[in-house]
Design an enzyme around this catalytic site. Structure first.
Site, PDB file in Angstrom:
ATOM      1  N   CYS A   1       0.838  -1.204   0.000  1.00 19.90           N
ATOM      2  CA  CYS A   1       0.000   0.000   0.000  1.00 19.90           C
ATOM      3  C   CYS A   1       0.878   1.262   0.000  1.00 19.90           C
ATOM      4  O   CYS A   1       1.537   1.537  -0.982  1.00 19.90           O
ATOM      5  CB  CYS A   1      -0.972  -0.056   1.186  1.00 19.90           C
ATOM      6  SG  CYS A   1      -2.337   1.113   1.011  1.00 19.90           S
TER       7      CYS A   1
ATOM      8  N   HIS B   1      -3.453  -5.690   1.201  1.00 21.18           N
ATOM      9  CA  HIS B   1      -2.684  -5.912   2.431  1.00 21.18           C
ATOM     10  C   HIS B   1      -2.581  -7.380   2.837  1.00 21.18           C
ATOM     11  O   HIS B   1      -3.451  -7.869   3.549  1.00 21.18           O
ATOM     12  CB  HIS B   1      -3.336  -5.145   3.582  1.00 21.18           C
ATOM     13  CG  HIS B   1      -3.209  -3.675   3.458  1.00 21.18           C
ATOM     14  ND1 HIS B   1      -2.237  -2.956   4.118  1.00 21.18           N
ATOM     15  CD2 HIS B   1      -3.923  -2.772   2.750  1.00 21.18           C
ATOM     16  CE1 HIS B   1      -2.364  -1.666   3.821  1.00 21.18           C
ATOM     17  NE2 HIS B   1      -3.376  -1.525   2.993  1.00 21.18           N
TER      18      HIS B   1
ATOM     19  N   GLU C   1      -0.653  -8.564   5.082  1.00 22.30           N
ATOM     20  CA  GLU C   1      -0.403  -8.674   6.537  1.00 22.30           C
ATOM     21  C   GLU C   1      -1.695  -8.669   7.341  1.00 22.30           C
ATOM     22  O   GLU C   1      -1.694  -9.017   8.522  1.00 22.30           O
ATOM     23  CB  GLU C   1       0.548  -7.553   7.002  1.00 22.30           C
ATOM     24  CG  GLU C   1      -0.091  -6.190   7.241  1.00 22.30           C
ATOM     25  CD  GLU C   1      -0.388  -5.406   5.975  1.00 22.30           C
ATOM     26  OE1 GLU C   1      -0.412  -6.011   4.886  1.00 22.30           O
ATOM     27  OE2 GLU C   1      -0.623  -4.187   6.081  1.00 22.30           O
TER      28      GLU C   1
END
Lengths: 81, 223
Positions: free
Chosen positions: B85, B194, B196
């Site tokens: 991002c 994302h 994560e």
């Protein structure tokens, strides 16, 4: 004192959704003059005295490295008295 | 294995990125923007957020942080870097990856679970996937629309450097639905969604994101 202006615009081929949003808001307010709108940024840099050529060269360098992203944007440097 | 996670002023996802690194089985090492010390890490994650308030352009000011000069030099010599991002935006501003991200085409902040198809599985961060594999991880950004000129787009496509593409409707107007790309060497990867945030079933849409982090561990172990 003089003001060095740096204008930064998205390149013509890069999509400008902010400009498009402005263009579609104008007729809602009765303004019908715009065929299209592109939105950019303007930096006003104040310097002591008359800007020298060396100073303008530095500003151009800053415009290319920091103030604009040459991948998607173009810039224009001019002096306002 | 030590994997660094960089914190800039305004970074939001450093904590989740560190958790993902640990979940993959590596040690997460916090790195700070104001230092140029990479603390002997073997790879680096640039997490998402709003570095330096996203003032000027997303990632534009972060790119000149002291830690970035070390990362840029290392990346040019094959050091693994994943930008997620805002981290992807920092990588494009650093010219480690081509293109740039502009405002989403509908001008809305997007926050949703996004299906992606993984294309290039030869990179240091995607080698644990199979080509054509579909995954779902969160997409959350305002400036996520990948743009570049026609020549650059053709080059990225011809060289097979798209690592992930949006599946279904194009969420943000990105050219060719590009969600992530790699450099030629495959050590630098940038991704708008994302991974994560998708490492465990309890808190995300699944565990698909974990493979990015286990991939780089595989790369490092194999060295």
């Amino acid at each position: 004192m003089a003001t060095i202006i740096v204008e930064v615009m998205l390149k013509p081929e890069i999509l400008d959704p902010q400009g498009q949003a402005v263009a579609s808001a104008l007729p809602r307010l009765g303004f019908t003059f715009a065929k299209s709108v592109r939105q950019g940024k303007r930096f006003e840099i104040i310097v002591e005295g008359e800007p020298t050529d060396a100073q303008l060269a530095e500003v151009n360098k800053a415009a290319e490295t920091l103030l604009s992203n040459p991948v998607i944007e173009t810039y224009l440097v001019k002096v306002e008295k | 294995m030590r994997i660094g996670v960089v914190t800039f002023p305004g970074t939001l996802d450093d904590y989740d990125a560190a958790r993902a690194v640990e979940a993959a089985g590596a040690q997460a090492v916090p790195l700070f923007h104001a230092s140029d010390d990479l603390k002997e890490v073997q790879a680096v994650v640039l997490p998402g957020g709003f570095s330096y308030g996203d003032y000027l352009r997303c990632g534009a000011i972060a790119r000149f942080a002291p830690i970035m000069s070390s990362i840029i030099t290392a990346a040019e010599h094959g050091f693994p870097v994943l930008g997620i991002c805002n981290g992807f935006q920092v990588l494009t501003e650093s010219h480690l990856l081509e293109g740039a991200m502009i405002r989403n085409k509908d001008l809305h902040f997007i926050c949703k679970d996004q299906p992606l198809v993984i294309e290039n599985t030869q990179t240091m961060w995607t080698n644990g996937f199979t080509a054509g594999q579909e995954i779902v991880i969160p997409l959350k950004n305002m400036e996520g629309s990948f743009q570049c000129d026609d020549a650059t787009l053709a080059r990225i496509e011809d060289e097979g450097r798209v690592i992930a593409r949006y599946v279904g409707e194009n969420p943000n107007g990105a050219r060719n639905k590009i969600a992530g790309i790699t450099n030629k060497r495959g050590n630098v990867v940038g991704l708008m969604p994302h991974p994560e945030h998708a490492i465990e079933d309890l808190t995300g849409p699944g565990t698909d994101g974990l493979t990015f982090f286990t991939s780089v561990l595989q790369t490092l172990v194999g060295r």
